[in-house]
Write a protein that holds these residues in place. Sequence first.
Motif, PDB file in Angstrom:
ATOM      1  N   THR A  14       0.823  -1.206   0.000  1.00 49.78           N
ATOM      2  CA  THR A  14       0.000   0.000   0.000  1.00 49.78           C
ATOM      3  C   THR A  14       0.858   1.257   0.000  1.00 49.78           C
ATOM      4  OG1 THR A  14      -1.700  -1.203   1.194  1.00 49.78           O
ATOM      5  CG2 THR A  14      -1.859   1.178   1.212  1.00 49.78           C
ATOM      6  N   ARG A  15       1.909   1.291   0.809  1.00 47.87           N
ATOM      7  CA  ARG A  15       2.772   2.479   0.848  1.00 47.87           C
ATOM      8  C   ARG A  15       3.411   2.723  -0.507  1.00 47.87           C
ATOM      9  NH1 ARG A  15       3.863   0.034   5.590  1.00 47.87           N
ATOM     10  NH2 ARG A  15       5.818  -0.857   4.872  1.00 47.87           N
ATOM     11  N   ARG A  37      -2.014  10.996  12.274  1.00 44.98           N
ATOM     12  CA  ARG A  37      -2.805   9.943  12.918  1.00 44.98           C
ATOM     13  C   ARG A  37      -3.983  10.504  13.701  1.00 44.98           C
ATOM     14  NH1 ARG A  37      -5.666   6.810  14.079  1.00 44.98           N
ATOM     15  NH2 ARG A  37      -5.523   4.698  14.855  1.00 44.98           N
ATOM     16  N   VAL A  78      -8.462   7.557   8.416  1.00 45.66           N
ATOM     17  CA  VAL A  78      -7.418   7.290   9.410  1.00 45.66           C
ATOM     18  C   VAL A  78      -7.856   6.207  10.378  1.00 45.66           C
ATOM     19  CG1 VAL A  78      -6.123   8.314  11.312  1.00 45.66           C
ATOM     20  CG2 VAL A  78      -6.445   9.607   9.205  1.00 45.66           C
ATOM     21  N   GLY A  81      -8.585   2.745   8.021  1.00 45.31           N
ATOM     22  CA  GLY A  81      -7.552   2.280   7.110  1.00 45.31           C
ATOM     23  C   GLY A  81      -8.063   1.958   5.725  1.00 45.31           C
ATOM     24  N   PRO A 102      -5.109   6.161   2.842  1.00 44.36           N
ATOM     25  CA  PRO A 102      -4.320   6.077   4.076  1.00 44.36           C
ATOM     26  C   PRO A 102      -2.837   5.877   3.755  1.00 44.36           C
ATOM     27  CG  PRO A 102      -5.326   3.975   3.626  1.00 44.36           C
ATOM     28  CD  PRO A 102      -5.801   4.901   2.544  1.00 44.36           C
ATOM     29  N   TYR A 103      -1.953   6.209   4.696  1.00 47.72           N
ATOM     30  CA  TYR A 103      -0.560   5.794   4.542  1.00 47.72           C
ATOM     31  C   TYR A 103      -0.039   5.286   5.882  1.00 47.72           C
ATOM     32  CZ  TYR A 103       0.643  10.624   6.047  1.00 47.72           C
ATOM     33  OH  TYR A 103       0.741  11.808   6.717  1.00 47.72           O
ATOM     34  N   TYR A 104       1.104   4.547   5.822  1.00 50.53           N
ATOM     35  CA  TYR A 104       1.511   3.657   6.916  1.00 50.53           C
ATOM     36  C   TYR A 104       2.952   3.899   7.340  1.00 50.53           C
ATOM     37  CZ  TYR A 104      -2.576   1.157   5.180  1.00 50.53           C
ATOM     38  OH  TYR A 104      -3.832   0.824   4.768  1.00 50.53           O
ATOM     39  N   ASP A 108       3.451  -1.134   9.513  1.00 47.49           N
ATOM     40  CA  ASP A 108       2.182  -1.237   8.788  1.00 47.49           C
ATOM     41  C   ASP A 108       1.020  -0.667   9.586  1.00 47.49           C
ATOM     42  OD1 ASP A 108       2.310  -1.923   6.198  1.00 47.49           O
ATOM     43  OD2 ASP A 108       1.573  -3.963   6.418  1.00 47.49           O
ATOM     44  N   ILE A 110      -1.339   2.610  10.533  1.00 47.96           N
ATOM     45  CA  ILE A 110      -1.759   3.834   9.857  1.00 47.96           C
ATOM     46  C   ILE A 110      -1.254   5.047  10.630  1.00 47.96           C
ATOM     47  CG2 ILE A 110      -3.757   5.197   9.146  1.00 47.96           C
ATOM     48  CD1 ILE A 110      -5.249   2.519   8.909  1.00 47.96           C
ATOM     49  N   ALA A 113      -3.340  10.219   6.483  1.00 45.42           N
ATOM     50  CA  ALA A 113      -4.061  10.044   5.220  1.00 45.42           C
ATOM     51  C   ALA A 113      -3.797  11.244   4.332  1.00 45.42           C
ATOM     52  CB  ALA A 113      -5.565   9.881   5.476  1.00 45.42           C
TER      53      ALA A 113
END
Length: 470
Positions: A14-15, A37, A78, A81, A102-104, A108, A110, A113
């Motif tokens: 995902t990232r 977050r 957020v 996810g 979302p980003y991590y 992994d 969260i 976003a």
Amino acid sequence: MSELFTHKNKSGLTRNLIEALFPMFEEASAGAIAVDRDANITWINSSYAQLLGLGDPSQVIGKPVRKVIPQTRMPEVVETGKPLLLDIMEHNQQQLVVTRLPYYDEQDAIVGAVAFVLYDDLQPLTPLVSKYRRLHRDLAAARKALARKARNTRYSLGDFVGGSPAALEVKRRARLAAGRDMPVLLLGETGTGKEVLAQAIHTASGRADKPFVGVNVAAVPENLLEAEFFGVVPGAYTGADRRAREGKFQLASGGTLFLDEVGDMPLPLQAKLLRALQEGEIEPLGSNKVATVDVRVIAATSRNLEAMLAEGSFRSDLYYRLNVLEISIPPLRDRLADLGVLCEALLGEISESHGVRADITDAGVAALAGYDWPGNIRELRNVIERALTMGEDGELLDADAIFKVLPRTSHRQLSPLSTRSVRPLARIVAEAEAQAIEEALVTCRGNRTRAALLLGISRSVLYEKLAKTS
């Protein structure tokens, strides 16, 4: 926008996908924004600031995103996810098409976003959005599969090794437990194989295709046990996760919950566990709603629960609820007849994991039998591994290799009676011969020829032995 990711780990599907798609999304968008977050704004580009009517974009950095954009769904991204692709958002009587991702971080988890306000012409972005949606769906499916695999069992009844009467009785009761959907209580010292047996019962039961979830009560801090068992709702206490967290009961629903070292459970939690078992209901920490669960409980302990009942440190009603079918696993010192097959099984596992083929001699097994094994099978494995590591022959463990690594302080001590009974071998053999000759003569009514034939010796040898005993 690249600075948003400089302190994040670039691993993870995902990232990587978000970072790859970001330049294209930003180029095709009328504005972009990022939050952390806690859904506070960490970055906003100038085009989005102009769209929102902000003079200086830096003025909103650090502010909650809903204070600036009341209709935003960034906090939802957020919290869950889950991305929101091509969503419609109203702002200042405008309808905006927004994509939120979302980003991590490295674990992994969260950590924020990012959102893009898109132009009316979405055609150039259609392949990108479709690809992201497909890969995100595949990733979610892979995570679920990994979670299921992590909760699968490794052991079956064949992994509880032993052919002694004590071991066979344990297996018989385990098969009985597997065929009946009832609570089971495993009693045994540390290292006797309680978790192996618990997994084996689950594997042979009608719940085998459902989760097996284990929790070591003694390994969880007392103040976290309730959350570990029953789960937590968002914001249940200071520092709690903003997302709901499922407890072991929920994770095991439909399957088996293994409570290892249940004797270490504090009294307040025992009452809540009893209610969950009786009613099939749990109440997550911080919630006023009851959730229904269906679990089969297998509990295990190395402590004397009956003594704890007498002193009041373990509830009798919980004990009787858990102890519907009791299986006592004997310590290794009480089933030394299984040492040979246990060594074979352990050497097979060690050989497979270390890439070596090893064996043990009869003398090596006999050396192991002289020890009382306070750590049971777990300690036996440790001794065998150390002997293989330190042994000169490497692949063959004899008595010398075992004695080099066997602890000296816990050998079984011979009692004074057994020490006094040790006599010279020649005397023992002579007495055995004399008794055999006497029994043969009695059987043959004194006929020495027939007695010699019965004993399998010549008549002259019989006369010689009779002369020595007279």
